[in-house]
Design a protein around this motif. Structure first.
Motif, PDB file in Angstrom:
ATOM      1  N   TRP A   1     -12.613  15.678  10.199  1.00  0.00           N
ATOM      2  CA  TRP A   1     -11.393  16.404  10.536  1.00  0.00           C
ATOM      3  C   TRP A   1     -11.114  16.348  12.042  1.00  0.00           C
ATOM      4  CZ3 TRP A   1     -10.762  21.395  12.922  1.00  0.00           C
ATOM      5  CH2 TRP A   1      -9.457  21.874  12.867  1.00  0.00           C
ATOM      6  N   VAL A   2     -12.163  16.577  12.862  1.00  0.00           N
ATOM      7  CA  VAL A   2     -11.985  16.563  14.317  1.00  0.00           C
ATOM      8  C   VAL A   2     -11.628  15.162  14.800  1.00  0.00           C
ATOM      9  CG1 VAL A   2     -13.230  16.826  16.512  1.00  0.00           C
ATOM     10  CG2 VAL A   2     -13.431  18.567  14.741  1.00  0.00           C
ATOM     11  N   THR A   3     -12.294  14.144  14.259  1.00  0.00           N
ATOM     12  CA  THR A   3     -12.000  12.769  14.669  1.00  0.00           C
ATOM     13  C   THR A   3     -10.562  12.407  14.349  1.00  0.00           C
ATOM     14  OG1 THR A   3     -14.298  12.196  14.216  1.00  0.00           O
ATOM     15  CG2 THR A   3     -12.760  10.371  14.470  1.00  0.00           C
ATOM     16  N   ARG A   4     -10.096  12.833  13.195  1.00  0.00           N
ATOM     17  CA  ARG A   4      -8.707  12.556  12.803  1.00  0.00           C
ATOM     18  C   ARG A   4      -7.729  13.261  13.738  1.00  0.00           C
ATOM     19  NH1 ARG A   4      -5.184  14.833   8.793  1.00  0.00           N
ATOM     20  NH2 ARG A   4      -3.751  13.242   8.075  1.00  0.00           N
ATOM     21  N   GLN A   5      -8.019  14.517  14.076  1.00  0.00           N
ATOM     22  CA  GLN A   5      -7.137  15.257  14.981  1.00  0.00           C
ATOM     23  C   GLN A   5      -7.116  14.623  16.368  1.00  0.00           C
ATOM     24  OE1 GLN A   5      -5.120  17.657  14.090  1.00  0.00           O
ATOM     25  NE2 GLN A   5      -5.874  17.564  12.007  1.00  0.00           N
ATOM     26  N   VAL A   6      -8.276  14.215  16.860  1.00  0.00           N
ATOM     27  CA  VAL A   6      -8.361  13.593  18.189  1.00  0.00           C
ATOM     28  C   VAL A   6      -7.608  12.276  18.194  1.00  0.00           C
ATOM     29  CG1 VAL A   6      -9.955  12.481  19.812  1.00  0.00           C
ATOM     30  CG2 VAL A   6     -10.469  14.736  18.900  1.00  0.00           C
ATOM     31  N   TRP A   7      -7.758  11.484  17.129  1.00  0.00           N
ATOM     32  CA  TRP A   7      -7.058  10.198  17.067  1.00  0.00           C
ATOM     33  C   TRP A   7      -5.551  10.420  17.060  1.00  0.00           C
ATOM     34  CZ3 TRP A   7      -3.603   7.226  14.512  1.00  0.00           C
ATOM     35  CH2 TRP A   7      -3.619   5.867  14.816  1.00  0.00           C
ATOM     36  N   ASN A   8      -5.089  11.394  16.277  1.00  0.00           N
ATOM     37  CA  ASN A   8      -3.650  11.685  16.239  1.00  0.00           C
ATOM     38  C   ASN A   8      -3.150  12.157  17.598  1.00  0.00           C
ATOM     39  OD1 ASN A   8      -3.155  10.977  13.608  1.00  0.00           O
ATOM     40  ND2 ASN A   8      -3.525  13.017  12.802  1.00  0.00           N
ATOM     41  N   GLN A   9      -3.957  12.943  18.291  1.00  0.00           N
ATOM     42  CA  GLN A   9      -3.530  13.453  19.593  1.00  0.00           C
ATOM     43  C   GLN A   9      -3.469  12.342  20.633  1.00  0.00           C
ATOM     44  OE1 GLN A   9      -5.988  16.575  21.048  1.00  0.00           O
ATOM     45  NE2 GLN A   9      -4.561  17.192  22.640  1.00  0.00           N
ATOM     46  N   ARG A  10      -4.444  11.432  20.603  1.00  0.00           N
ATOM     47  CA  ARG A  10      -4.466  10.352  21.600  1.00  0.00           C
ATOM     48  C   ARG A  10      -3.430   9.285  21.327  1.00  0.00           C
ATOM     49  NH1 ARG A  10     -10.915   9.356  22.233  1.00  0.00           N
ATOM     50  NH2 ARG A  10     -11.353  11.217  23.443  1.00  0.00           N
ATOM     51  N   ASN A  11      -3.215   8.980  20.074  1.00  0.00           N
ATOM     52  CA  ASN A  11      -2.338   7.861  19.740  1.00  0.00           C
ATOM     53  C   ASN A  11      -0.968   8.284  19.247  1.00  0.00           C
ATOM     54  OD1 ASN A  11      -4.310   5.717  20.205  1.00  0.00           O
ATOM     55  ND2 ASN A  11      -5.409   6.769  18.584  1.00  0.00           N
ATOM     56  N   GLY A  12      -0.673   9.556  19.285  1.00  0.00           N
ATOM     57  CA  GLY A  12       0.648  10.025  18.910  1.00  0.00           C
ATOM     58  C   GLY A  12       0.816  10.137  17.419  1.00  0.00           C
ATOM     59  N   VAL A  13       1.975  10.609  17.046  1.00  0.00           N
ATOM     60  CA  VAL A  13       2.292  10.782  15.636  1.00  0.00           C
ATOM     61  C   VAL A  13       3.268   9.707  15.217  1.00  0.00           C
ATOM     62  CG1 VAL A  13       1.899  13.261  15.682  1.00  0.00           C
ATOM     63  CG2 VAL A  13       4.150  12.387  16.185  1.00  0.00           C
ATOM     64  N   VAL A  14       3.426   9.540  13.931  1.00  0.00           N
ATOM     65  CA  VAL A  14       4.417   8.602  13.433  1.00  0.00           C
ATOM     66  C   VAL A  14       5.785   9.186  13.749  1.00  0.00           C
ATOM     67  CG1 VAL A  14       5.335   7.494  11.386  1.00  0.00           C
ATOM     68  CG2 VAL A  14       2.895   7.857  11.612  1.00  0.00           C
ATOM     69  N   SER A  15       6.603   8.397  14.420  1.00  0.00           N
ATOM     70  CA  SER A  15       7.891   8.900  14.860  1.00  0.00           C
ATOM     71  C   SER A  15       8.873   8.907  13.700  1.00  0.00           C
ATOM     72  CB  SER A  15       8.412   8.025  15.997  1.00  0.00           C
ATOM     73  OG  SER A  15       9.565   8.592  16.528  1.00  0.00           O
TER      74      SER A  15
ATOM     75  N   ALA B   1       0.848  -1.194   0.000  1.00  0.00           N
ATOM     76  CA  ALA B   1       0.000   0.000   0.000  1.00  0.00           C
ATOM     77  C   ALA B   1       0.880   1.241   0.000  1.00  0.00           C
ATOM     78  CB  ALA B   1      -0.900  -0.003   1.229  1.00  0.00           C
ATOM     79  N   ARG B   2       0.445   2.241  -0.739  1.00  0.00           N
ATOM     80  CA  ARG B   2       1.213   3.481  -0.782  1.00  0.00           C
ATOM     81  C   ARG B   2       1.035   4.274   0.501  1.00  0.00           C
ATOM     82  NH1 ARG B   2       2.196   5.063  -6.591  1.00  0.00           N
ATOM     83  NH2 ARG B   2       1.516   3.228  -7.710  1.00  0.00           N
ATOM     84  N   ARG B   3      -0.172   4.240   1.050  1.00  0.00           N
ATOM     85  CA  ARG B   3      -0.441   4.947   2.303  1.00  0.00           C
ATOM     86  C   ARG B   3      -1.017   3.967   3.308  1.00  0.00           C
ATOM     87  NH1 ARG B   3      -3.967  10.033   1.863  1.00  0.00           N
ATOM     88  NH2 ARG B   3      -4.735   9.284  -0.111  1.00  0.00           N
ATOM     89  N   ARG B   4      -0.839   4.295   4.595  1.00  0.00           N
ATOM     90  CA  ARG B   4      -1.403   3.433   5.627  1.00  0.00           C
ATOM     91  C   ARG B   4      -2.908   3.586   5.669  1.00  0.00           C
ATOM     92  NH1 ARG B   4       1.725   4.350  11.056  1.00  0.00           N
ATOM     93  NH2 ARG B   4      -0.368   5.045  11.430  1.00  0.00           N
ATOM     94  N   ARG B   5      -3.565   2.551   6.161  1.00  0.00           N
ATOM     95  CA  ARG B   5      -5.017   2.552   6.265  1.00  0.00           C
ATOM     96  C   ARG B   5      -5.451   3.543   7.346  1.00  0.00           C
ATOM     97  NH1 ARG B   5      -8.403  -2.968   7.104  1.00  0.00           N
ATOM     98  NH2 ARG B   5     -10.163  -2.032   8.141  1.00  0.00           N
ATOM     99  N   LEU B   6      -6.599   4.181   7.123  1.00  0.00           N
ATOM    100  CA  LEU B   6      -7.118   5.115   8.120  1.00  0.00           C
ATOM    101  C   LEU B   6      -7.522   4.360   9.385  1.00  0.00           C
ATOM    102  CD1 LEU B   6      -9.509   7.457   6.099  1.00  0.00           C
ATOM    103  CD2 LEU B   6      -7.419   8.106   7.250  1.00  0.00           C
ATOM    104  N   PRO B   7      -7.374   4.970  10.542  1.00  0.00           N
ATOM    105  CA  PRO B   7      -7.844   4.330  11.773  1.00  0.00           C
ATOM    106  C   PRO B   7      -9.362   4.136  11.723  1.00  0.00           C
ATOM    107  CG  PRO B   7      -6.470   6.231  12.257  1.00  0.00           C
ATOM    108  CD  PRO B   7      -6.690   6.227  10.791  1.00  0.00           C
ATOM    109  N   ASP B   8      -9.857   3.152  12.461  1.00  0.00           N
ATOM    110  CA  ASP B   8     -11.279   2.798  12.411  1.00  0.00           C
ATOM    111  C   ASP B   8     -12.224   3.960  12.715  1.00  0.00           C
ATOM    112  OD1 ASP B   8     -10.871   0.250  11.545  1.00  0.00           O
ATOM    113  OD2 ASP B   8     -10.892  -0.645  13.534  1.00  0.00           O
ATOM    114  N   PRO B   9     -12.002   4.747  13.776  1.00  0.00           N
ATOM    115  CA  PRO B   9     -12.954   5.841  14.032  1.00  0.00           C
ATOM    116  C   PRO B   9     -12.964   6.878  12.908  1.00  0.00           C
ATOM    117  CG  PRO B   9     -11.463   5.553  15.896  1.00  0.00           C
ATOM    118  CD  PRO B   9     -11.010   4.643  14.826  1.00  0.00           C
ATOM    119  N   VAL B  10     -11.797   7.153  12.358  1.00  0.00           N
ATOM    120  CA  VAL B  10     -11.720   8.146  11.275  1.00  0.00           C
ATOM    121  C   VAL B  10     -12.412   7.608  10.028  1.00  0.00           C
ATOM    122  CG1 VAL B  10     -10.147   9.497   9.840  1.00  0.00           C
ATOM    123  CG2 VAL B  10      -9.574   9.053  12.215  1.00  0.00           C
ATOM    124  N   ARG B  11     -12.199   6.322   9.723  1.00  0.00           N
ATOM    125  CA  ARG B  11     -12.841   5.724   8.550  1.00  0.00           C
ATOM    126  C   ARG B  11     -14.357   5.712   8.710  1.00  0.00           C
ATOM    127  NH1 ARG B  11     -12.008   0.364   8.474  1.00  0.00           N
ATOM    128  NH2 ARG B  11      -9.890   0.813   9.089  1.00  0.00           N
TER     129      ARG B  11
END
Length: 179
Positions: A122-136, A59-69
């Motif tokens: 957009w908000v769900t994606r931001q919340v998911w990124n904030q809770r689960n961190g960013v790609v290091s 896959a070129r990009r990672r799959r979206l997290p379940d809540p965001v999808r």
């Protein structure tokens, strides 16, 4: 005309398959030996080259997290219904139908709901990124912040242990002279 007839040249027993597609001569089950190479044209004609139906590609990009999808699917459905309502309202207006006014009102309400759906993604994606961190990644500021916090906590623990040691020894071991 079957596959076997297409691979055999008319009138001659020579195959026209490309050299890039190798023939499959081994047995399909590893315990059963392959047939000896006998001059049987029909058995050779039925044998097909092994070609997979599809080739797995990463896959070129990672799959979206379940809540965001989930919120994205919800938003797409709401937007589709809104567009359908707007089209029906437009056509009813052109036709002069009594349904035009209620459809325009519902289209306006649906536009508000569709905007909410898009903002929800957009908000769900931001919340998911904030809770689960960013790609290091090496340029990630989150990694540097975590490293600084760990260093500060380690320093605080060392200082606390030293103070506790001084308190346990009565406080006189850490003094150089009497006051």
């Amino acid at each position: 005309m079957g596959t076997a007839e297409r691979q055999e040249a008319p009138g001659i027993g020579v195959e026209t398959a490309s050299p890039a597609a190798p023939r499959r001569t081994e047995a399909r089950v590893p315990d059963i030996p392959a047939e000896p190479a006998a001059p049987r044209r029909r058995a050779a004609a039925r044998e097909e080259p092994y070609r997979p139906l599809w080739v797995e590609e990463p896959a070129r990009r990672r799959r979206l997290p379940d809540p965001v999808r989930t919120s994205a699917v919800r938003a797409v459905l709401i937007i589709a219904v809104t567009l359908l309502q707007a089209m029906v309202a437009f056509l009813c207006t052109l036709a002069g139908s009594w349904l035009a006014f209620p459809m325009v009102l519902s289209s306006v309400a649906s536009t508000v709901v569709a905007t909410w759906g898009a903002v929800d993604v957009w908000v769900t994606r931001q919340v998911w990124n904030q809770r689960n961190g960013v790609v290091s990644t090496p340029s990630s500021t989150a990694r540097a912040l975590r490293r600084e916090r760990r260093k500060a906590r380690r320093h605080a623990r060392v200082t606390e242990r030293a103070q506790e040691r001084i308190r346990r020894q009565g406080g006189s071991a850490g003094q150089l002279s009497h006051p």
